[in-house]
Design an enzyme around this catalytic site. Structure first.
Site, PDB file in Angstrom:
ATOM      1  CG  ASP A  15      -2.026   0.967   1.152  1.00  0.00           C
ATOM      2  OD1 ASP A  15      -1.766   2.166   0.871  1.00  0.00           O
ATOM      3  OD2 ASP A  15      -3.180   0.558   1.350  1.00  0.00           O
ATOM      4  CB  ALA A  69      -1.287   3.047  -6.904  1.00  0.00           C
ATOM      5  CB  ALA A  70      -4.769   7.239  -7.905  1.00  0.00           C
ATOM      6  CE1 TYR A 116      -8.387  10.760 -10.243  1.00  0.00           C
ATOM      7  CE2 TYR A 116      -9.559  12.029 -11.918  1.00  0.00           C
ATOM      8  CZ  TYR A 116      -8.620  11.070 -11.577  1.00  0.00           C
ATOM      9  OH  TYR A 116      -7.914  10.429 -12.565  1.00  0.00           O
ATOM     10  CE  LYS A 136      -4.530  10.404 -10.341  1.00  0.00           C
ATOM     11  NZ  LYS A 136      -3.533   9.334 -10.491  1.00  0.00           N
ATOM     12  CG  PHE A 181     -25.606  10.921 -15.288  1.00  0.00           C
ATOM     13  CD1 PHE A 181     -26.758  10.347 -14.787  1.00  0.00           C
ATOM     14  CD2 PHE A 181     -24.392  10.292 -15.034  1.00  0.00           C
ATOM     15  CE1 PHE A 181     -26.709   9.166 -14.041  1.00  0.00           C
ATOM     16  CE2 PHE A 181     -24.334   9.123 -14.290  1.00  0.00           C
ATOM     17  CZ  PHE A 181     -25.491   8.549 -13.799  1.00  0.00           C
ATOM     18  NE  ARG A 200     -16.703  14.007 -19.952  1.00  0.00           N
ATOM     19  CZ  ARG A 200     -17.409  15.144 -19.971  1.00  0.00           C
ATOM     20  NH1 ARG A 200     -17.542  15.850 -21.082  1.00  0.00           N
ATOM     21  NH2 ARG A 200     -17.980  15.590 -18.871  1.00  0.00           N
TER      22      ARG A 200
HETATM   23  N1  UDP Z   1     -22.620   9.185 -17.977  1.00  0.00           N
HETATM   24  C1  UDP Z   1     -23.994   9.008 -18.145  1.00  0.00           C
HETATM   25  N2  UDP Z   1     -24.565   7.929 -17.536  1.00  0.00           N
HETATM   26  C2  UDP Z   1     -23.858   7.034 -16.798  1.00  0.00           C
HETATM   27  C3  UDP Z   1     -22.461   7.223 -16.646  1.00  0.00           C
HETATM   28  C4  UDP Z   1     -21.880   8.325 -17.261  1.00  0.00           C
HETATM   29  O1  UDP Z   1     -24.682   9.788 -18.797  1.00  0.00           O
HETATM   30  O2  UDP Z   1     -24.458   6.085 -16.253  1.00  0.00           O
HETATM   31  C5  UDP Z   1     -21.981  10.334 -18.660  1.00  0.00           C
HETATM   32  C6  UDP Z   1     -21.206  11.243 -17.724  1.00  0.00           C
HETATM   33  O3  UDP Z   1     -22.047  12.231 -17.166  1.00  0.00           O
HETATM   34  C7  UDP Z   1     -20.136  11.821 -18.666  1.00  0.00           C
HETATM   35  C8  UDP Z   1     -19.900  10.684 -19.674  1.00  0.00           C
HETATM   36  O4  UDP Z   1     -21.033   9.824 -19.559  1.00  0.00           O
HETATM   37  O5  UDP Z   1     -20.658  12.927 -19.369  1.00  0.00           O
HETATM   38  C9  UDP Z   1     -18.637   9.892 -19.389  1.00  0.00           C
HETATM   39  O6  UDP Z   1     -18.671   9.529 -18.014  1.00  0.00           O
HETATM   40  P1  UDP Z   1     -17.672   8.484 -17.375  1.00  0.00           P
HETATM   41  O7  UDP Z   1     -18.068   8.344 -15.927  1.00  0.00           O
HETATM   42  O8  UDP Z   1     -17.623   7.240 -18.200  1.00  0.00           O
HETATM   43  O9  UDP Z   1     -16.244   9.165 -17.500  1.00  0.00           O
HETATM   44  P2  UDP Z   1     -15.690  10.600 -16.985  1.00  0.00           P
HETATM   45  O10 UDP Z   1     -15.931  11.536 -18.148  1.00  0.00           O
HETATM   46  O11 UDP Z   1     -16.413  10.976 -15.750  1.00  0.00           O
HETATM   47  O12 UDP Z   1     -14.248  10.335 -16.774  1.00  0.00           O
END
Ligand code: UDP
Length: 324
Positions: A52, A75-76, A142, A146, A207, A220
């Site tokens: 750890d 590791a994080a 987070y 970093k 979301f 993304r």
């Molecule tokens: N997202 C979503 N529904 C989910 C999970 C993620 O709409 O059940 C969306 C989230 O809001 C983001 C994108 O998908 O806009 C990518 O999210 P993820 O968590 O995969 O990666 P992050 O961009 O947070 O690293």
């Protein structure tokens, strides 16, 4: 043969990087506490030490015994949402763990450090696509954890001659034949969408659909985990230091990801719009020219469909994910 220590080699990107290092003839020792990683994702060709990063003495003992030529540090804790409920756990694990690791490295005479950083260190960008010169204003604990590590390593570079490389990832995705994306609990979009196609979930929640993007869902940059892993191996080259953004340079909306997964899996994947998730910027798209020019990085998986296809293959092969 180069000896590499991989911290966090039982996690998603760490296990794939270990696999590729072994394929390419490196001698690898993995250190992982198995808190979030999986024992069965470990590459059997690598030596494994359970340890750890928060345990300073343990890190000093491991580094002085292994004496690696370089450390690749994954590791994080990585969940943005979780970091907004237990921020101090993120600083303890990600920052103080990294501090122990780097002090142990320096004591063992190891200077080369490849560090898993993130586009979350930029916060909401004022320019798309995003290059490394953008100001870093993280909007989550987070991302902040970093960024603090990047700063700490930069001071260790100036004063102690550490040779750090910061790889700022966009959205890691996809799988190799044997290793794929699995978290417990799962929060990432692609594995969740594929769980719907597997019949493990009824639907995917989107979301928010009121973002400033053409279809209203977040955009993304999805990059294949093998391409990410290869960037770490290229960064081991002598004389490389500094920060590199790693993405495909193409953005896909949440709706486009779901639609592509429907095509790949042949499953209707029902979706329902829910409220926004806190901390999600509208768009994150990488400009990775520097990695291509300086590292000679050349991502092979440029199509979202191929990335999702590789993830789907792994999910079908291992429907329950990793057994332990
Ligand atoms: N997202 C979503 N529904 C989910 C999970 C993620 O709409 O059940 C969306 C989230 O809001 C983001 C994108 O998908 O806009 C990518 O999210 P993820 O968590 O995969 O990666 P992050 O961009 O947070 O690293």
């Amino acid at each position: 043969m180069k000896k590499i220590l991989v911290a966090g080699g039982a996690g998603y990107i760490g296990s794939v990087t270990t696999e590729m290092l072994c394929d390419q003839g490196y001698k690898v020792t993995v250190v992982d506490n198995l808190e979030r990683g999986f024992r069965s994702s470990l590459d059997p060709r690598a030596e494994f030490i359970q340890g750890d990063l928060r345990n300073r003495q343990e890190m000093f003992d491991i580094l002085s015994e292994v004496k690696p030529q370089a450390v690749i540090h994954f590791a994080a804790y990585i969940e943005v949402g979780e970091s907004m409920t237990v921020p101090l756990a993120f600083f303890e694990n990600n920052v103080s763990g990294s501090l122990n690791l780097v002090e142990a490295m320096l004591a063992a005479g190891c200077k080369k450090l490849i560090f898993s950083s993130t586009c979350a260190t930029y916060g909401t960008p004022d320019k798309i696509p995003m290059d490394e010169s953008l100001p870093q204003h993280p909007e989550s604990a987070y991302g902040e954890s970093k960024l603090i590590c990047e700063k700490m390593f930069t001071w260790a570079q100036k004063i102690h001659g550490l040779e750090p490389v910061f790889l700022r990832y966009f959205n890691a995705s996809g799988a190799t034949e044997e290793r794929g994306e699995s978290h417990n609990p799962e929060t990432h979009l692609i594995p969740l969408v594929l769980q719907v196609a597997q019949g493990k979930r009824d639907k995917i929640f989107l979301f928010g659909d009121d973002y400033l993007t053409p279809d209203g869902t977040c955009i993304r940059d999805y990059i294949h985990v093998k391409d990410l892993a290869q960037a770490h191996i290229l960064a081991l080259k002598e004389g490389i230091s500094g920060a590199f953004n790693l993405g495909n340079g193409k953005g896909f909306s949440v709706k486009e990801v779901v639609e592509t997964a429907r095509k790949v899996t042949g499953h209707p994947i029902p979706a329902e719009v829910k409220e926004r998730r806190p901390g999600d910027p509208d768009q994150l798209i990488s400009k990775s020219d520097k990695a291509m020019e300086v590292l000679g990085w050349n991502p092979q998986y440029t199509e979202l469909e191929d990335i999702i296809q590789s993830a789907w293959k792994w999910h079908q092969k291992y429907p329950e994910g990793y057994p332990e």
